[in-house]
Scaffold this motif. Structure first.
Motif, PDB file in Angstrom:
ATOM      1  N   LEU A  22       0.830  -1.200   0.000  1.00 48.15           N
ATOM      2  CA  LEU A  22       0.000   0.000   0.000  1.00 48.15           C
ATOM      3  C   LEU A  22       0.870   1.259   0.000  1.00 48.15           C
ATOM      4  N   GLY A  46      -5.064  -0.455  -4.066  1.00 42.82           N
ATOM      5  CA  GLY A  46      -4.753   0.217  -2.811  1.00 42.82           C
ATOM      6  C   GLY A  46      -5.945   0.219  -1.866  1.00 42.82           C
ATOM      7  N   LEU A  49      -6.227  -3.206  -0.434  1.00 47.22           N
ATOM      8  CA  LEU A  49      -5.175  -3.411   0.565  1.00 47.22           C
ATOM      9  C   LEU A  49      -5.519  -2.691   1.868  1.00 47.22           C
ATOM     10  N   ARG A  50      -6.072  -1.502   1.768  1.00 48.38           N
ATOM     11  CA  ARG A  50      -6.472  -0.748   2.963  1.00 48.38           C
ATOM     12  C   ARG A  50      -7.532  -1.520   3.731  1.00 48.38           C
TER      13      ARG A  50
END
Length: 83
Positions: A22, A46, A49-50
């Motif tokens: 990230l 992203g 992933l967060r």
């Protein structure tokens, strides 16, 4: 710029791996030298992933709370702390 790991499965990543990827994505997007279509792909990954990192943090917090609740007697975890 973007490594092969950026195309792998997010489900199998540890918190540390997901966070590192990230951070790389954020750095690449902030530099602004990524084509628009690739930027959209990176942003989408992203976000995933967060969400993965958030989920792992919440699970860890719940495990810590269980340990703290048990600390009145014996500080023994009722479930394994690993994934």
């Amino acid at each position: 710029m973007v490594t092969e790991e950026a195309t792998g499965s997010i489900e199998t990543l540890s918190f540390e791996q997901a966070l590192a990827e990230l951070e790389t994505i954020v750095r690449n997007l902030e530099q602004g030298n990524v084509p628009l279509e690739k930027s959209i792909e990176l942003y989408s990954r992203g976000e995933a992933l967060r969400e993965k990192c958030d989920g792992l943090l919440k699970a860890a917090e719940e495990k810590v709370e269980k340990i703290q609740m048990n600390s009145a007697g014996a500080a023994v975890a009722t479930e394994p702390l690993g994934d």
